[in-house]
Design an enzyme around this catalytic site. Structure first.
Site, PDB file in Angstrom:
ATOM      1  N   THR A 316      -2.138 -80.580  33.524  1.00 16.44           N
ATOM      2  CA  THR A 316      -3.495 -81.022  33.837  1.00 16.44           C
ATOM      3  C   THR A 316      -4.499 -79.979  33.352  1.00 16.44           C
ATOM      4  OG1 THR A 316      -3.859 -79.903  35.968  1.00 16.44           O
ATOM      5  CG2 THR A 316      -2.575 -81.945  36.005  1.00 16.44           C
ATOM      6  N   ASP A 317      -5.754 -80.380  33.317  1.00 10.34           N
ATOM      7  CA  ASP A 317      -6.815 -79.402  33.161  1.00 10.34           C
ATOM      8  C   ASP A 317      -7.203 -78.914  34.560  1.00 10.34           C
ATOM      9  OD1 ASP A 317      -8.743 -77.775  32.037  1.00 10.34           O
ATOM     10  OD2 ASP A 317      -9.612 -79.350  30.793  1.00 10.34           O
ATOM     11  N   TRP A 318      -8.187 -78.039  34.618  1.00  8.76           N
ATOM     12  CA  TRP A 318      -8.574 -77.311  35.826  1.00  8.76           C
ATOM     13  C   TRP A 318      -8.885 -78.255  36.994  1.00  8.76           C
ATOM     14  CZ3 TRP A 318      -8.781 -71.952  36.177  1.00  8.76           C
ATOM     15  CH2 TRP A 318      -9.424 -71.417  37.289  1.00  8.76           C
ATOM     16  N   ALA A 319      -8.033 -78.224  38.015  1.00  7.83           N
ATOM     17  CA  ALA A 319      -8.244 -78.957  39.272  1.00  7.83           C
ATOM     18  C   ALA A 319      -8.388 -80.461  39.080  1.00  7.83           C
ATOM     19  CB  ALA A 319      -9.464 -78.407  40.010  1.00  7.83           C
ATOM     20  N   ASP A 320      -7.813 -81.010  38.017  1.00  9.15           N
ATOM     21  CA  ASP A 320      -8.051 -82.422  37.738  1.00  9.15           C
ATOM     22  C   ASP A 320      -7.225 -83.375  38.583  1.00  9.15           C
ATOM     23  OD1 ASP A 320     -10.202 -82.490  36.032  1.00  9.15           O
ATOM     24  OD2 ASP A 320      -9.007 -82.099  34.258  1.00  9.15           O
TER      25      ASP A 320
END
Length: 783
Positions: A316-320
């Site tokens: 995932t990307d940041w906190a997605d």
């Protein structure tokens, strides 16, 4: 066509069925039979052995990635033993990312803290953790690494050799800092000029993007993705996909893209990089056609994993995962979001602050919300990546052995890339190159500031200048060195505010000072554009250049002196009002640490311009489009009651760029007049340097499908090349185009080549050929 998705708040059973039985979409297209990365028996045996002996808690931990900041005690600035025990001891976390204290350090310090973390992982888990960093235009989170121009500049060179060299340097210098994994290259087609991450990409064309990204991918990883050696790293190609096409132009907002365009244009660069062995993929933070990518089983599992027969890892990307319930509102809470994302195909969760999500993964597995087969598949992909990087054999390595770190060849290549990337857009009356001994005023907010030359992801997330860049030349310093300090005067007239989140603000505005200085000069070099920004903080509402900078240029132009406009910007800001006031315009974009030196060499004539725009430069804020628009978007003026005009009007088109010399094309011919789907068409022509100076010419070969079963694009780039010619020199050039590359994705989602005429053009030469075969492919990958 509808994209299947695992999203269903109201019907969990239906959601699970979609997630676990996701086929290969688009009219029943078949997956590739050949694995994208050949399996290695020893690696697979090792993965199975470890997986067999892991507890569910250990498996959940391997699927988690935490930022290094979570482990640092703010009071001491050192790692907290309690935090280390929590992350590695309790939760068995498999990956750490990001910079220490949110800014770059030298490679020795970086290697030391990563080693400390790795030792703790081996002590408490017995499985090596994998460390990842955002290295975007070189090893950009190391203070002593070699940085290059940003990707958008490398795109402007139309020279994949620079992508290869940057990848080689980035991999070597990152490994020299004990980091084996980078979140790069960026492969988001820049299909809307407003989007704040345009500069991270190669440009708007899918073919050029595919060529450049594939070259960098292979340079970063090496030729054997199963055995990545100590001078290479694993890539994470990003952001899968259509992230650069938000309808609003704002970062992390929805995109609405046809399935045909998704496969034909947005998917293609990712396919090309995976064909080169890309080991990991980072997902798009936003949604496509209403479905968040992190929850889209069709795209993650159907197209990518099954369709390409790819056994790599999706992160995932940041906190997605959190964003599935906090922003996208497709999950009721974090547990629900984890269920949706993991079932869709996510393998590793960049949480990044709280490893307790591991507890929720364990609960979901025990309750049947996530099948154990999906957990085991995700963990296998994590372990496989670590094996391929050699981390089980060598969790750490001797970083003192990297004697080529920062070698001069890479610095020279960075300068050469900057020279070839800066684009001459206007040169009325041959004002450039500037005469030796002329008096030059250098002004504007970029005149004496390194930060805007570097762009984001330079030592910090939002990008930084001093003190990291103190050894490099600003534009004013470079021009002073080139033309003589007594001939160059710098009066910035305004400066960018360097405070965090204030990148759009200007301070020390004194236009009168610049006007006063202009009276005693022969030529004015006005350096305007943007300060650095990255991601969502770079969102803007108006693409027009900042008002204060427009006022400055108008006031300078009123002095009656020749005006050279230097555009230093990460996206094309609209300058319609002031372009006509300038004698010359140069777009340097974000050329990196040697960008000012490159500009000085070009303005003096010691180097010749050869850069071409890798995007369409808009003229109006409400008329934004790409070069490959549909033929029906340019209809001309209709007579009668409906007198409207849809003609495309741009400031400068894709592929535009001037030189100090001139080139003539002649003798275009093709190896065939008629072709079928399996043919390769060779186009041969002659290029002659008809000017008085040596120069490099970028050759762009386009095709136009004259009639198709869906509305065709007006033209598409099919091949490109670059040659260096002396005055009067001619060279015969051949560019090859496989006929299958002329295929498009039809209304049913299948790759299609149809009988009919195709117009090919290069350098003003045109040639009409005929396809004599209809062909519809039943596989996702036709290359």
């Amino acid at each position: 066509m509808k994209l299947r998705t695992t999203l269903s708040i109201a019907a969990a059973a239906l959601l699970m069925a979609a997630a676990t039985s996701c086929g290969c979409c688009d009219g029943g297209l078949k997956p590739n039979r050949t694995p994208a990365i050949p399996q290695d028996r020893e690696i697979e045996a090792g993965v199975k052995k470890i997986l067999k002996n892991m507890t569910l808690e250990e498996k959940a931990g391997q699927m988690m990635q935490i930022t290094v900041g979570r482990l640092v005690d703010p009071a001491t600035g050192k790692f907290s033993e309690e935090a280390l025990q929590n992350v590695f001891g309790k939760y068995k976390v498999g990956s750490i990312l990001n910079t220490y204290n949110d800014h770059a350090y030298d490679r020795q310090f970086t290697a030391e803290f990563i080693t400390e973390l790795q030792n703790k992982s081996m002590e408490l888990i017995g499985i090596p953790m994998i460390y990842g960093l955002d290295m975007i235009h070189g090893a950009s989170y190391l203070t002593d690494a070699t940085l290059f121009p940003q990707e958008i500049n490398l795109g402007a060179t139309f020279n994949p050799e620079y992508a290869r060299i940057m990848g080689e340097a980035m991999a070597y210098e990152t490994r020299a800092a004990m980091c084996p994994w980078i979140f790069s290259p960026v492969m988001d087609l820049t299909r809307t000029s407003l989007w704040p991450r345009n500069w991270e990409s190669w440009g708007e064309d899918p073919y050029m993007q595919s060529v450049m990204a594939a070259a960098e991918t292979e340079a970063l990883q090496g030729s054997d993705p199963n055995h990545v050696d100590g001078t290479h790293v694993a890539v994470s190609i990003k952001h899968y996909m259509a992230y650069g096409a938000p309808a609003s132009g704002k970062d992390r907002t929805p995109a609405y893209v046809s399935v045909s365009d998704l496969r034909e244009k947005y998917f293609e660069p990712f396919r090309a990089s995976i064909a080169k062995g890309a080991l990991t993929v980072m997902a798009n933070s936003a949604s496509i056609n209403g479905v968040p990518t992190h929850a889209n089983a069709e795209l993650l599992t159907g197209w990518l994993k099954e369709g390409l027969n790819w056994d790599g890892l999706i992160v995932t990307d940041w906190a997605d995962i959190d964003n599935l319930y906090t922003r996208e509102k497709v999950a009721v809470d974090k547990k629900d979001a984890l269920r949706i994302g993991i079932n869709a195909g996510i393998d590793m969760i960049m949480d990044p602050y709280d490893p307790s999500a591991c507890d929720l993964i364990v609960e979901l597995a025990r309750e049947g919300g996530i099948p154990m087969s999906r957990i085991d598949d995700a963990v296998s992909r994590v372990l496989r990546l670590k094996y391929r990087l050699g981390l089980f054999e060598n969790p750490t390595w001797d970083v003192s052995a990297y004697g080529d770190f920062g070698k001069s060849d890479w610095k020279e290549a960075s300068l050469a890339a900057a020279v070839e990337s800066e684009v001459l857009l206007k040169n009325e009356g041959g004002i450039l190159p500037l005469e030796k001994g002329c008096k030059i005023l250098v002004t504007g907010p970029s005149a004496d500031d390194m930060r805007p030359l570097m762009g984001g992801w330079s030592f910090t997330w939002q990008g930084s200048g001093s003190p990291y860049t103190d050894g490099f030349n600003t534009i004013a310093a470079a021009l002073s060195r080139e033309f003589g300090a007594s001939n160059v005067k710098c009066v910035p007239a305004m400066r960018y505010d360097q405070a965090y989140s204030q990148w759009q603000s200007l301070k020390d505005v004194d236009i009168a000072a610049a006007i006063s200085a202009a009276r005693s000069c022969d030529v004015i070099v006005a350096c305007v554009g943007e300060n650095t920004y990255c991601e969502t903080p770079g969102n803007i509402d108006d693409l027009t250049l900042m008002e204060e900078q427009i006022r400055l240029v108008k006031a300078l132009a009123a002095q009656g002196k020749p005006l050279v406009l230097v555009l230093n910007e990460g996206r094309p800001r609209v300058i319609r009002e002031i372009e006509r006031l300038a004698s010359a315009v140069v777009d340097i974009m974000l050329p990196g640490p040697y960008g000012a030196d490159a500009l000085a060499l070009l303005l003096s004539g010691k180097e010749n311009f050869s850069g071409r725009l890798p995007f369409t430069y808009p003229k109006y804020v409400n008329s934004l489009h790409t070069y490959d628009f549909k033929v029906s978007e340019q209809v001309g003026t209709m007579s009668g009651s409906y007198n409207y005009d849809a003609v495309m009007d741009v400031q400068w088109p894709f592929g535009y760029g001037l030189s100090y010399t001139s080139f003539e094309y002649s003798g275009l011919k093709a190896s065939v007049e008629k072709f079928g789907a399996s043919d390769v068409i060779d186009f041969t022509f002659t290029v002659r340097n008809s000017g008085k100076l040596a120069g490099k010419e970028t050759m762009l070969l386009y095709s136009s499908d004259m009639v198709a079963s869906i509305v065709p694009d007006i033209r598409r780039l099919r091949a490109f090349g670059k040659i260096d010619l002396q005055p009067g020199e001619s060279r015969e050039v051949t560019l090859s185009v496989p006929a299958r590359d002329l295929a498009f994705v039809n209304a049913d989602g299948a790759w299609t080549l149809e009988k009919g005429r195709f117009l090919f053009s290069v350098g003003g030469q045109n040639l009409m050929l005929e396809c004599v075969e209809d062909k519809i492919w039943d596989t996702q990958n036709i290359r």
